[in-house]
Scaffold this motif. Structure first.
Motif, PDB file in Angstrom:
ATOM      1  N   GLU A   8       0.953  -1.264   0.074  1.00  0.00           N
ATOM      2  CA  GLU A   8      -0.031  -0.001  -0.162  1.00  0.00           C
ATOM      3  C   GLU A   8       1.228   1.284  -0.083  1.00  0.00           C
ATOM      4  OE1 GLU A   8      -2.549   2.681  -0.114  1.00  0.00           O
ATOM      5  OE2 GLU A   8      -3.558   0.992   0.190  1.00  0.00           O
ATOM      6  N   ASP A   9       0.665   2.147  -0.990  1.00  0.00           N
ATOM      7  CA  ASP A   9       1.429   3.246  -0.967  1.00  0.00           C
ATOM      8  C   ASP A   9       0.839   4.432  -0.239  1.00  0.00           C
ATOM      9  OD1 ASP A   9      -0.730   3.948  -2.393  1.00  0.00           O
ATOM     10  OD2 ASP A   9       0.467   4.655  -4.261  1.00  0.00           O
ATOM     11  N   ASP A  10      -0.190   4.598   0.494  1.00  0.00           N
ATOM     12  CA  ASP A  10      -0.598   5.235   1.604  1.00  0.00           C
ATOM     13  C   ASP A  10      -0.359   4.995   2.942  1.00  0.00           C
ATOM     14  OD1 ASP A  10      -2.233   6.809   3.422  1.00  0.00           O
ATOM     15  OD2 ASP A  10      -3.539   7.339   1.571  1.00  0.00           O
ATOM     16  N   TRP A  11       0.732   5.478   3.485  1.00  0.00           N
ATOM     17  CA  TRP A  11       1.043   4.992   4.624  1.00  0.00           C
ATOM     18  C   TRP A  11       0.211   4.990   5.945  1.00  0.00           C
ATOM     19  CZ3 TRP A  11       1.327   6.559   9.944  1.00  0.00           C
ATOM     20  CH2 TRP A  11       2.201   5.829  10.736  1.00  0.00           C
ATOM     21  N   ASP A  33       5.435   0.079   0.059  1.00  0.00           N
ATOM     22  CA  ASP A  33       4.904   1.008  -0.920  1.00  0.00           C
ATOM     23  C   ASP A  33       4.983   0.870  -2.292  1.00  0.00           C
ATOM     24  OD1 ASP A  33       7.507   2.022  -1.243  1.00  0.00           O
ATOM     25  OD2 ASP A  33       6.884   4.048  -0.137  1.00  0.00           O
ATOM     26  N   CYS A  34       5.682   0.180  -2.929  1.00  0.00           N
ATOM     27  CA  CYS A  34       5.833  -0.017  -4.457  1.00  0.00           C
ATOM     28  C   CYS A  34       6.327  -1.630  -4.811  1.00  0.00           C
ATOM     29  CB  CYS A  34       6.856   0.638  -4.886  1.00  0.00           C
ATOM     30  SG  CYS A  34       8.604   0.304  -4.403  1.00  0.00           S
ATOM     31  N   LEU A  56      -0.497   1.441  -7.341  1.00  0.00           N
ATOM     32  CA  LEU A  56       0.568   2.073  -6.564  1.00  0.00           C
ATOM     33  C   LEU A  56       1.215   3.364  -7.224  1.00  0.00           C
ATOM     34  CD1 LEU A  56       2.112  -1.422  -5.464  1.00  0.00           C
ATOM     35  CD2 LEU A  56       0.516  -0.138  -4.260  1.00  0.00           C
ATOM     36  N   ALA A  57       1.745   4.097  -6.526  1.00  0.00           N
ATOM     37  CA  ALA A  57       2.765   5.116  -7.132  1.00  0.00           C
ATOM     38  C   ALA A  57       3.751   4.627  -8.147  1.00  0.00           C
ATOM     39  CB  ALA A  57       3.309   5.858  -5.996  1.00  0.00           C
TER      40      ALA A  57
END
Length: 117
Positions: A8-11, A33-34, A56-57
């Protein structure tokens, strides 16, 4: 209960999910996060369950899951996505929850897919 990988890229969302699955019995948790970090972490320590966002970013959750399972074998997967209409899981065993997800539903679904203690 088990080791979990959260992609998940949103902490804030990742941390919230981590708290929920820890309360549901997860013993250890890695967060990525990636796509690249997710694959590296999963291959360093095989998760018993993967919880992944779709977008994801850098990369995607489904691509990370495909790469991980190609090398590590079958792993239960729970996708938590804000884009449910744009995503269809590749296997019927994969579960999909829609953001914003109800905490009780996430915990129940996690317990349903996690291996028994």
């Amino acid at each position: 209960m088990c080791h979990v990988l959260i992609i998940e890229d949103d902490w804030f969302i990742a941390d919230h999910i981590a708290q929920l699955v820890e309360s549901a019995g997860a013993v250890t948790i890695d967060m990525a996060d990636c796509e690249e970090d997710a694959v590296a972490q999963a291959l360093a320590r095989r998760p018993a369950v993967i919880i992944a966002d779709v977008t994801l970013a850098a990369g995607t959750g489904p691509a990370a899951v495909d790469r991980i399972t190609a090398q590590a074998g079958k792993i239960p997967v729970l996708f938590v996505t804000g884009e449910p209409r744009a995503f269809r899981p590749r296997a019927t065993s994969m579960r999909v929850l829609h953001k914003p997800v109800d905490d009780r539903l996430l915990i129940a679904t996690f317990r349903a897919v996690a291996p028994p203690a």
